[in-house]
Structures are given as structure tokens and as C-alpha cells.
Design an enzyme around this catalytic site. Structure first.
Site, PDB file in Angstrom:
ATOM      1  N   THR A 137      50.376  32.824  43.780  1.00 37.13           N
ATOM      2  CA  THR A 137      49.352  33.487  42.975  1.00 37.13           C
ATOM      3  C   THR A 137      49.010  34.839  43.598  1.00 37.13           C
ATOM      4  OG1 THR A 137      47.018  33.544  42.351  1.00 37.13           O
ATOM      5  CG2 THR A 137      47.590  32.084  44.145  1.00 37.13           C
ATOM      6  N   ASP A 139      46.344  36.251  43.159  1.00 35.57           N
ATOM      7  CA  ASP A 139      44.914  36.245  43.473  1.00 35.57           C
ATOM      8  C   ASP A 139      44.631  35.805  44.909  1.00 35.57           C
ATOM      9  OD1 ASP A 139      44.477  37.045  40.912  1.00 35.57           O
ATOM     10  OD2 ASP A 139      43.795  35.094  40.184  1.00 35.57           O
TER      11      ASP A 139
END
Lengths: 406, 406
Positions: A137, A139
Site C-alpha cells: 500500500t 499509504d
């Protein structure tokens, strides 16, 4: 006990620059094990599993797997489906029918939760499947991980983007707002700070979802930077929100798009940057105010990748296969063990599934709009080799002749 | 006749990834000539000239000049000032006072017009100054030039961006609109077409300012791509307009009331992409519609550069110095002389000044939303070496077991 059977691999959630390294890692490593009778890929994540939409990766050449590994975005296709228990039961029935004994899902925290439910279903049905979640990810918001594959390359894109945006702003001064992905975790936005080289370089402030956004404070930071530097560059997370948790984009705008889960549409629109620029123009009377929303470029741009990220995305998948072949299930986590070196551990799916990690306080400075040296030290090795450097002229000013008196 | 005196160099207009190559080219080449008694740089273009804001580039080290050359954006600073005759007279007075005999202005068509007026003033005042315009612009819209320094690197960014955006869209299907710079010339938007590798790859259409934009035709192209590919990727120039020349962003904003405050920010960078996405959502009922405006990233991103562009931006400046030292004034133009090789000619300033070149018809396909092979052949060598390649899996589908009947 060694389970003879097939391997199934799938990719979920948002693409990254290195998610195909993990795909290649699973396929190439699985080929080394005699108990693997075939390797299937599911098209578009879990959706391809319930609909039996598989391709036979057994027949891929090594050269093509390596070429795909170096290509950004999920080669198998992805999905935003969030399976519930019934959906997972359907997936499990399909896996059972196809003789799947090893299941790998490359994805974020939602994907790890899917793997957890499938593993439970398999256990309950007495059909043994090793289920391993492979992290990815941009993020960087997975628990138990020092960092997650995909984040370093996205961070590198952000650093290179802010290096350039800051130089552009130095050249034609004004205010520049760059909006960065990361709904709940500010790691990627904070990465912009590593674009700074000289004192006075931007970004002059970063706005993270870990801190409450106050428009007044924001405007005075802009005013202050304009007074000091004659210009201002800001990195703003798409997820900034007020004290009640309301996204700022909702607050500033009257109408916003929401997705199926009720989440406000943050990416794929320039709304937040435009709204913040409007505030600066209206309230501070500054003329040259520009906003860019980095959008999908930051996760899929071809040709901006960290070699450290590439290596780790490959390794984490290799280790996932090794754990699975030893009959284990879980989530593979990246642990930092040196300056700079990592190790891969298998952690319980419950420790990662559906949880969100945000930036620790030690990475954010006291004012809340800057990063600490601890964060710089954390991120620097991840960005990889060959990061561009910015340079400036050093020549002295020439004495004026005509305007001598002035 | 050899003029002893100083060199003055300045940079104007929007920055590019290679504009500092030209700056370094001027300084390093000028050092080779005995008649050059000093090399000054003007801060922020013509504005630094009228205000006598010079730095002494004579003292820059070669190593630092090379480091700055590899850094994007105008190291001397830039300006949007468009000098009139009075402004040019002031510039000329300053140059005279500082003993400037050679003036180089690195910029686009407005900058070449400035050079033209200064040269005229000098001639009228009987103070000989060799004035040479050095071309740069990502828009590629200068007359007399096969292409302009800065365009190839920006085009490379656009190609890499659309490679990634298309892969992202393949992975999570829907409609993607990427808005590209270039108000009057569509070269940069058209470059997106070179991201295509496999049949069915996006962008599925490009929208250029050289053609009239019709919303209905646009929407049916989207519908058609969705029917054929289940997805749609579009490259749209910021300068698209209707038959009356009205920019589409103005047109849509007045008819579509989806604005936040009630005051649509027309100059706000995300506006056009958001408005087009709104049209697609409203009129076609497609759910996943995303728009990115590439903004400043496309001209200043650190680390995305064409080596061909770097070399030519350096050479064009070296040639400019050589022409000036021989007492000539004019604009240096790039001429293509082979597959692939270029030559540099000095052309009259009047031939370039304040004129705009747009894409020739032979580069745009009949439908008006695609490029021809002539354009591909034109652009390919400019993109430079080491362009990323995209690859995909080739494995066959696995026969369904459970859904056999379906």
C-alpha cells in the site's frame, strides 16, 4: 505436512509501482516446490475468485514475468470489493473445486482481512489451505510493518515532484499547494519534506491527517512564508479534517461525491486543491496561487521507482511462499533490523487485518506542520539509489550602476 | 568586428526540465572567447534587467554549472513580464551602463519578441549588441523549429504518466481524464498517444486545441470505448475550445452547477478535468470517473528528462554564443536533418517573435482525436533513451469448474 495442490495469487486495492514484483515473486518462488501442481492468477482480485476468472500463470515465461514485475500497476487487475463472510465462503468453494492449497493475496489492510476470513472458512470446513497476505500500500498504513511495499516508490515520486514544484515556484514565485494521497495516514504527504535541500526550500509546511486542520492557522502559515521567502509551497494530505473528523473538502465544498461505503471521493478530483487555493486568494489577497492534485500519477507513474522497494516487494512475496509451503498462514511483515536492512516475519492475520497505522508522534514536529529528523532518517534509505539532487547558482550579486542611489 | 564586453543571459516564461542546460551552455561556451570580459545573469528574466538585478556568473565553477544544468526549472528565476517598447528601452539603458555587448534570452515566442525590440533599440542608439534568442518551451509552439528544447522532456513525462494511468485504469476500470498543458498547441497532449503499446491501450482519444471540441462527440467516444474495452482513458488539452474559440472550461462551468461556493474557479487547475468528469457521470451514468490535471509536474518534475533534449538544449545555447561572437543577432532554430540528427540555424527574430506554431494537419488523424504515424515517427526519437516499457501477462484462461454451465 506437505500439501500437494495449486497456488492461487491475486492482487487487491489500489495499484502500486512494485505490486507486480510481488506477483512475480510468488510465481517464481512457487515453481521451486514439487508439491505445487499449478499456479493460478485471479483476475481483478477477489472478484475473479468468486467468478472463477483465473489465468494459468504456470505457462508464463520467466522473462515475461520479470518484464511484468518491472511494470507498474496490478497486472492481474484489481478490485475494490470488500468481501463479507458469505462472499468469502463463495471464494472458498471455488478454491476447493480447483484444488487450491495455497492462497496469496497481495493487498492492504482490507485484503488481509479477506485472507483472515478465507483462512477461517477453510479451517472450519476441514480443507487445509495455507493463506498468506502479502503487504502492499502506498499509504504505508499497515500495522506490524516498518513500512509497506509500494510506499517507498510513491514517496520517491512525491519527493521528486516537490523538488520540481519548489524549483518552479522559486522561479515564478507565488503560493503552490500540492495535494497528496493518504486518507488516514500522512506518511506520503510527509515524504514531501525530503525534497528540501537548501534552507528556505519548500515545502514550507505539510498538512497531515494525523493533526487537526484549522483554516486560520493554515492561512497564517501561508502569510508567514510569503513574508519570509516571498513564496510558499505546501504539501497537503487529501485526508485533512477538522476536530470533528469532517474532511476539509466537505467543509469547504457544498457538494461532494461519496462512494458505495459512504466515503467521500478524495482522489481523482482537483476539488481540495482548488478550494484551498480559493481560500488563500480570497482571504489573503495573493494573486499567484496554484494547486495541483497529484492524483493517480503518484501511484502508477511509469519510471519512478525505488530499487529498495522493488527488491523488498519481491522478497516479501518469496518469503510468503516459503512460509506457506511450510504449512503456515499469516501476514508477512517487514521489520527493520539495521541501517539499512530488513527482515520478514510471519505475523497473525488478526494483527494486521482491517487495522490502520498512522504516523507516530515522533515523526511529526511540535508545530504539527513539519517532520522530525527521526522521520528523515526513517524515510531516506527507502527512497532508493540515484535520487535526483537539486542545485542552484552560487554567484554573488553584481553592484548596481544606474540605481546606485536607490 | 569583434566586440569586447560582457555577456548577459536571462531566462523567461515557464520553466522546463532542461532550461538550465541552455544556461550552462551559454556560460561555458562564452568563457572560451577572449573578448568576453564578464558573464552576468539577470534574476527573473527581463525584470532583473530593468531593476539591475544581476549575478556574476563569471565566478561559477564548472562543476556547479553542470550540477545546475541537470536541475529542472529556471535557476536564474523567471518572469511573466511582457516588455513593451518603453520597458525594452529601460533594459537597453541598463545593458549599456554595464557594458553588455552580448545578450541571450532563453525563452518562448514572447521572449523572442523582447529580444527583437532590444536589438532594434540598440541599433537605433548606435550601441552594438549581439542579441540572440535561445528557444525553449514545453508547448513546442515556436515557428521555424522542428521542435523546441523542453518539449521532449515534457513529452516524455506525459508518455510515462499515461503509461501508468492506463495500466491503473486497466486494473480498476472506469473513465480516466488526464488534462495536459498547451493552450494553443496540442503537441504535448498528442504525446500521450505514444504511451500505447498493445491494441486497446489508452489513451483511447486525444483532444487537441487544433480541433473544435464538441461535448456530444466527446461523450459518444467515451461510450464507444466503454463498450469496446470496458474502460476509457482520455488525454485532453487544457486549451480545448468550441467553434467560437470559447474555452470549454468556461462553457461547462456556466451550464453545470456543481460548484462548491457558487464561484467556479476557472483558472483553478483542477476545474476542466472535474467538469468533464461531471459531464460523463451525469450524461452517461458511468460511476467510476476520475480526472487528473497534470499541472506543474509535467514541466518541472525532477528526474524525468530526455537525454536528447538535454543535449540539444546545451547545443542550441553553445551555437547561440558562437553566432553572437561572430557579431550576429537572431533566434537559433532546431532543424531536423536526419533520422535522427539535427542542425542549428540562426533565423531572423521576426520569423519567430510573437508567432505561434500549432500541430500540422499531417500529425492529426482524420477523426481529429488521434495521431498519425507521421507524428509517432516525429516524436519517438525526441523522447530519449531508456524510456520505460510496459508489459502484461500472457497466460491463458483457466477453464471454469463450478460455473461450467454458465
Amino acid at each position: 505436512m506437505v500439501l500437494a495442490g495449486k497456488v492461487l495469487v491475486a492482487q487487491g486495492g489500489g495499484p502500486t509501482a512494485v505490486i507486480n514484483q510481488s506477483l512475480a515473486g510468488v510465481v517464481l518462488e512457487a515453481r521451486r516446490f514439487a508439491q505445487v501442481s499449478g499456479i493460478y492468477g485471479a483476475r481483478h482480485g477477489v472478484r475473479g475468485i468468486v467468478s472463477e476468472d483465473f489465468c494459468d500463470l504456470t505457462q508464463e515465461t520467466t522473462a515475461n514475468l520479470e518484464a511484468v514485475a518491472a511494470t507498474p500497476s496490478s497486472a492481474l487487475g484489481s478490485t475494490r470489493d470488500k468481501p463479507d463472510a458469505a462472499y468469502c465462503r463463495d471464494m472458498f468453494r471455488v478454491m476447493q473445486a480447483h484444488g487450491i492449497r495455497y492462497f496469496f493475496y497481495i493487498g492492504g489492510n482490507d485484503s488481509s482481512d479477506t485472507v483472515r476470513i478465507v483462512a477461517e472458512e477453510a479451517r472450519a470446513a476441514g480443507h487445509e489451505i495455507s493463506c498468506v497476505h502479502i503487504p502492499k500500500t502506498i499509504d504505508n498504513d499497515l500495522m506490524m510493518n516498518d513500512h509497506t511495499p509500494g510506499f517507498p516508490s510513491a514517496a520517491r515520486f512525491i519527493v521528486q515532484a516537490f523538488m520540481g514544484a519548489d524549483l518552479d515556484n522559486r522561479s515564478l514565485p507565488g503560493v503552490y499547494v500540492g495535494v497528496v494521497m493518504g486518507r488516514h495516514a500522512g506518511f506520503l504527504t510527509a515524504a514531501a519534506a525530503l525534497a528540501q535541500c537548501y534552507p528556505g526550500d519548500g515545502p514550507h509546511a505539510v498538512y497531515l491527517p494525523e493533526r487537526i486542520f484549522r483554516t486560520d492557522a493554515f492561512l497564517s502559515v501561508v502569510q508567514d512564508a510569503m513574508a519570509r521567502h516571498g513564496r510558499c509551497v505546501l504539501a497537503v494530505s487529501e485526508g485533512i479534517h477538522d476536530e470533528s473528523g469532517t474532511p476539509i473538502v466537505t467543509k469547504l465544498a457544498s457538494s461532494v461525491e461519496r462512494d458505495a461505503h459512504g466515503n467521500v471521493q478524495l482522489s481523482g478530483t482537483g476539488a481540495l486543491a482548488d478550494l484551498l487555493c480559493g481560500e488563500i486568494r480570497d482571504k489573503l489577497g495573493i494573486k499567484r496561487v496554484r494547486g495541483d492534485t497529484f492524483g493517480y500519477l503518484q501511484r502508477s507513474f511509469a519510471g519512478c521507482v525505488s530499487d529498495v522497494d522493488q527488491r523488498e516487494a519481491r522478497e516479501v512475496a518469496e518469503r510468503a511462499v516459503q512460509f506457506a509451503m511450510a504449512g503456515q498462514s499469516g501476514s508477512v511483515a517487514i521489520e527493520r533490523v539495521g541501517e539499512y536492512a530488513v527482515n520478514y516475519r510471519l505475523v497473525p492475520l488478526e494483527a494486521v487485518a482491517a487495522k490502520t497505522r498512522t504516523m507516530p508522534d515522533e515523526f511529526i514536529d511540535e508545530g504539527g506542520t513539519g517532520v522530525t529528523d527521526a522521520f528523515r532518517r526513517y524515510l531516506t534509505p527507502l527512497l532508493g539509489s540515484g535520487l535526483p539532487q537539486t542545485h542552484r547558482l552560487r554567484s554573488a550579486a553584481v553592484e548596481k550602476i544606474l540605481a546606485k542611489g536607490g
